[in-house]
Design an enzyme around this catalytic site. Structure first.
Site, PDB file in Angstrom:
ATOM      1  N   GLY A   1       0.844  -1.206   0.000  1.00 42.21           N
ATOM      2  CA  GLY A   1       0.000   0.000   0.000  1.00 42.21           C
ATOM      3  C   GLY A   1       0.866   1.237   0.000  1.00 42.21           C
ATOM      4  O   GLY A   1       2.052   1.174  -0.339  1.00 42.21           O
ATOM      5  N   ASN A   2       0.283   2.362   0.347  1.00 41.06           N
ATOM      6  CA  ASN A   2       1.075   3.589   0.470  1.00 41.06           C
ATOM      7  C   ASN A   2       0.428   4.485   1.513  1.00 41.06           C
ATOM      8  O   ASN A   2      -0.588   4.124   2.123  1.00 41.06           O
ATOM      9  CB  ASN A   2       1.236   4.285  -0.885  1.00 41.06           C
ATOM     10  CG  ASN A   2      -0.097   4.672  -1.474  1.00 41.06           C
ATOM     11  OD1 ASN A   2      -0.799   5.518  -0.929  1.00 41.06           O
ATOM     12  ND2 ASN A   2      -0.476   4.032  -2.584  1.00 41.06           N
ATOM     13  N   TYR A   3       1.016   5.669   1.726  1.00 47.31           N
ATOM     14  CA  TYR A   3       0.611   6.511   2.853  1.00 47.31           C
ATOM     15  C   TYR A   3      -0.581   7.428   2.563  1.00 47.31           C
ATOM     16  O   TYR A   3      -0.906   8.286   3.377  1.00 47.31           O
ATOM     17  CB  TYR A   3       1.787   7.385   3.294  1.00 47.31           C
ATOM     18  CG  TYR A   3       2.963   6.607   3.825  1.00 47.31           C
ATOM     19  CD1 TYR A   3       2.856   5.892   5.010  1.00 47.31           C
ATOM     20  CD2 TYR A   3       4.169   6.583   3.139  1.00 47.31           C
ATOM     21  CE1 TYR A   3       3.934   5.162   5.501  1.00 47.31           C
ATOM     22  CE2 TYR A   3       5.255   5.868   3.619  1.00 47.31           C
ATOM     23  CZ  TYR A   3       5.136   5.161   4.802  1.00 47.31           C
ATOM     24  OH  TYR A   3       6.188   4.452   5.287  1.00 47.31           O
ATOM     25  N   SER A   4      -1.229   7.297   1.426  1.00 42.52           N
ATOM     26  CA  SER A   4      -2.327   8.234   1.119  1.00 42.52           C
ATOM     27  C   SER A   4      -3.458   8.082   2.143  1.00 42.52           C
ATOM     28  O   SER A   4      -3.945   6.977   2.399  1.00 42.52           O
ATOM     29  CB  SER A   4      -2.868   7.973  -0.290  1.00 42.52           C
ATOM     30  OG  SER A   4      -4.021   8.751  -0.493  1.00 42.52           O
TER      31      SER A   4
ATOM     32  N   ALA B   1      -3.583   7.549  -5.012  1.00 43.49           N
ATOM     33  CA  ALA B   1      -2.192   7.087  -5.120  1.00 43.49           C
ATOM     34  C   ALA B   1      -2.267   5.603  -5.462  1.00 43.49           C
ATOM     35  O   ALA B   1      -2.434   4.751  -4.581  1.00 43.49           O
ATOM     36  CB  ALA B   1      -1.460   7.326  -3.813  1.00 43.49           C
TER      37      ALA B   1
END
Ligand code: PMT
Length: 399
Positions: free
Chosen positions: A208-211, A276
């Site tokens: 995943g990512n930090y969005s 993102a």
């Protein structure tokens, strides 16, 4: 623009309360129905009789009318209002609003309000400049309230500086401008993507990512506030839209996001790709939890995800507008312009992780708008709702 609107005029205990009589008068002249709510200390500065006479409605100040026992429902008032303006707003009321201290009729009504809320601070210059006041005002802004910045000039203390409540004419003009904007996207269908995508490694892990989704949700809310019908295709986030005109379509992976975007893109007028999206996903997600093995290195093969913006860019019909975001860490403008062209976008909003206050997770952003004709418009540090409003201003002014 204010004709027929139900407006709560909240008055708090500051010397500028004398200007609220003129404000009430101007709102009535603009065709609004005005209900005044005064804090107990406001009555030390201006009499309720004046405001009742000007508005044609009894002023509300307490939860109960002492002699009749009549109960005033802050919930009903909150639902009745099309807008709320608190003018003057003292440091004390601003602090209560920022922190949800519901100890009077005005703040309880504010907390119950579903409508836009305008706040016109008025206080002495040092109170205005105090870090606690500026932090509280920032908090109110981050909740989506509209701050009508005070003017500079001579104050009640005879000191000169920032803290004078804006003139009633300016306050009314700001409110009119707001309601004019609320028509700008009427009848338009808008598609927004927000948040991260999760790409499954196994049933318990993902890439995943930090969005956080804050930027995308602000864009969706602002479009709905301006009258659009909004579909928000959202990756996993813990947010909810603030506006009723936003329909959330939850997804998890990039492939699901693409599928939903393709469902809606055909009929939309404007699409803003703020999510993102993971560029790669595990090639073979395991259907059972991957166990810890003896070897120190575990290899996960990744395959390229579809590029959603580029797919929509290739399908775009004449008249449709496609907006992308570029999140960069280096060669920012060059990379953003390359994405704008490659994905056939009309506009790209560049944000860089090198800029303090910009990008993931924060309540603020710093974006530079680059359009397909090469016009570059850098915007200052703003809250994400403000940046969203600036993006929609740009799109409506430059169409
Ligand atoms: O959610 P927040 O915490 O508020 O943070 C906001 C944000 C930083 C996520 C947002 O402002 C932002 O920059 N979103 C785009 C992030 C990104 O993936 O940028 P990119 O440069 O990798 O992608 C360029 C564009 O292509 C984007 O519009 C993206 O949505 C789109 N894209 C990217 C990859 C992919 N496979 N499909 C896509 O559609």
């Amino acid at each position: 623009m204010l004709n027929g609107k139900h407006i709560i005029l909240g008055i708090t205990g500051g010397i500028a309360a004398y200007k609220s009589a003129m404000l009430a008068r101007l709102l009535i002249k603009a065709g609004a129905e005005v209900q005044v709510i005064m804090t107990p200390s406001a009555k030390e500065f201006i009499t309720p009789v004046t405001l009742a006479a000007l508005t044609g409605n009894p002023v509300i100040s307490e939860f109960f009318t002492a002699n009749t026992g009549e109960w005033h429902s802050h919930v009903d008032l909150g639902l009745w209002a099309d807008a709320m303006i608190i003018a003057p707003a003292t440091a004390c009321t601003i602090a209560k609003m920022a922190n949800g201290v519901a100890d009077n009729m005005l703040v309880t009504s504010y907390l119950s309000a579903k409508s836009p809320v305008f706040v016109a601070p008025a206080m002495d210059l040092d109170m205005m400049a105090h870090p606690s006041t500026t932090a509280n005002i920032d908090k109110l802004r981050s909740y989506g309230n509209h701050i009508i910045e005070p003017a500079s000039g001579e104050l009640a203390s005879h000191l000169v500086g920032k803290g004078r409540m804006q003139e009633p004419e300016i306050i009314v003009a700001e409110m009119q401008k707001y309601f004019a904007k609320s028509q700008l996207l009427k009848g338009k269908k808008v598609l927004v993507t927000a948040g991260p995508t999760y790409e499954k490694i196994d049933p318990v892990r993902f890439i995943g990512n930090y969005s956080s989704g804050k930027m995308g949700y602000a864009i969706a809310d602002e479009a709905a506030r301006r009258g659009a019908d909004v579909i928000l295709v959202s990756g996993p986030v813990s947010l909810r839209p603030a506006q009723p005109g936003v329909t959330v379509v939850p997804v998890e992976s990039a492939k699901q996001m693409l599928h939903e975007c393709e469902n809606f893109f055909n009929t939309c007028d404007i699409a803003v790709m703020c999510a993102a999206v993971a560029d790669y996903a595990p090639a073979n997600p395991a259907d059972k939890k991957i166990k810890r093995e003896k070897q120190d290195v575990q290899v996960i093969n990744l395959v390229k995800n579809p590029d959603i913006a580029a797919t929509l860019g290739a399908e775009k019909k004449s008249g449709q507008i496609l907006v992308g975001f570029a999140l960069e860490t280096d060669n920012e403008q060059t990379n953003a312009i390359d994405k704008l062209k490659r994905k056939n976008l009309d506009l790209i909003a560049l944000n860089s992780l090198r800029t303090p206050g910009a990008g993931f997770g924060t309540d603020t952003n710093v974006i530079t708008l680059i359009d397909k004709n090469g016009t570059v418009t850098p915007l200052p540090l703003m809250t994400k709702p403000e940046a969203a409003a600036a993006l929609w201003d740009y799109l409506t002014e430059n169409r």
